[in-house]
Each structure stands twice: as structure tokens, then as C-alpha cells.
Motif scaffolding. Sequence first.
Motif, PDB file in Angstrom:
ATOM      1  N   VAL A  27       0.999  -1.261  -0.073  1.00 30.86           N
ATOM      2  CA  VAL A  27       0.123   0.127   0.204  1.00 30.86           C
ATOM      3  C   VAL A  27       0.930   1.222   0.027  1.00 30.86           C
ATOM      4  CG1 VAL A  27      -1.709   1.070   1.169  1.00 30.86           C
ATOM      5  CG2 VAL A  27      -1.891  -1.058   1.174  1.00 30.86           C
ATOM      6  N   CYS A  28       0.680   2.032  -1.102  1.00 31.77           N
ATOM      7  CA  CYS A  28       1.741   3.186  -1.229  1.00 31.77           C
ATOM      8  C   CYS A  28       1.156   4.529  -0.995  1.00 31.77           C
ATOM      9  CB  CYS A  28       2.075   3.130  -2.562  1.00 31.77           C
ATOM     10  SG  CYS A  28       2.944   1.624  -2.908  1.00 31.77           S
TER      11      CYS A  28
ATOM     12  N   TYR B 278      -1.425   7.235   1.848  1.00 29.94           N
ATOM     13  CA  TYR B 278      -1.997   7.343   2.964  1.00 29.94           C
ATOM     14  C   TYR B 278      -3.399   6.991   3.008  1.00 29.94           C
ATOM     15  CZ  TYR B 278      -3.584   9.256   7.486  1.00 29.94           C
ATOM     16  OH  TYR B 278      -4.001   9.595   8.497  1.00 29.94           O
TER      17      TYR B 278
ATOM     18  N   THR C  85      -5.440   5.245   1.231  1.00 33.07           N
ATOM     19  CA  THR C  85      -5.647   3.479   1.233  1.00 33.07           C
ATOM     20  C   THR C  85      -5.238   2.950   2.641  1.00 33.07           C
ATOM     21  OG1 THR C  85      -5.349   3.709  -1.120  1.00 33.07           O
ATOM     22  CG2 THR C  85      -5.395   1.432  -0.015  1.00 33.07           C
ATOM     23  N   MET C  86      -3.938   3.444   2.827  1.00 33.46           N
ATOM     24  CA  MET C  86      -3.396   2.694   4.052  1.00 33.46           C
ATOM     25  C   MET C  86      -4.152   2.999   5.301  1.00 33.46           C
ATOM     26  SD  MET C  86      -1.288   0.855   5.819  1.00 33.46           S
ATOM     27  CE  MET C  86       0.296   0.924   4.637  1.00 33.46           C
ATOM     28  N   ARG C  87      -4.878   4.014   5.418  1.00 41.85           N
ATOM     29  CA  ARG C  87      -5.831   4.438   6.828  1.00 41.85           C
ATOM     30  C   ARG C  87      -6.859   3.827   6.629  1.00 41.85           C
ATOM     31  NH1 ARG C  87      -6.796   6.416  11.483  1.00 41.85           N
ATOM     32  NH2 ARG C  87      -8.651   7.838  11.529  1.00 41.85           N
TER      33      ARG C  87
ATOM     34  N   SER D 109      -6.350  -0.015   7.515  1.00 45.63           N
ATOM     35  CA  SER D 109      -5.940  -0.037   8.907  1.00 45.63           C
ATOM     36  C   SER D 109      -7.058  -0.089   9.424  1.00 45.63           C
ATOM     37  CB  SER D 109      -4.931   1.064   9.268  1.00 45.63           C
ATOM     38  OG  SER D 109      -5.710   2.354   9.372  1.00 45.63           O
TER      39      SER D 109
END
Length: 82
Positions: A22-23, A25, A27-29, A32
Motif C-alpha cells: 500500500v503506497c 496514505y 488507502t493505508m488509513r 488499517s
Amino acid sequence: MADLLERCPVPRSHKYGGYVVVCDYVTMRELSLDTETVSNSLDGILLHPIGDRVRMIPVELDGAAHREWRRVIRSEERRVGK
């Protein structure tokens, strides 16, 4: 890199039992917070675990267990910071 991410925003690999990269923020958030789809607590976060190792807490926990450890850490940070 932007061209690659436009074509494939979450690259996947089958190496080491499979993983995604995952590159960004946003998508990562989202991921998560979505422990039904992605979990750090199943196999941990290392691509290729080496031998027996100690679980990395709280990063390798999900949901209530993660929140409880974060609460403990925050309260200890406040105590030590005084």
C-alpha cells in the motif's frame, strides 16, 4: 511511480506466502481500519519472518487488543512525561 500506482494502486505478490504493498496514505488509513479485510494479527507484518520471534505490539494487533495496548502506552507516556 505515479504511472505504476495509477495502473495498480495496491500491487500484490505471491512471494513469501503473498502480500500487498500500500503506497498512499488514504488507502493505508482505510485498510488499517478494516480488519475484516486486512489483519496484522494473523501472520504479523514482516514479509519473511525468520525463526521464532516476539510479536511486535501494538502494531501486530487488531481491534480491541490494539486499542487497549495503545491506551496503556499513552498513559505511560503521560506518566513519564511529567
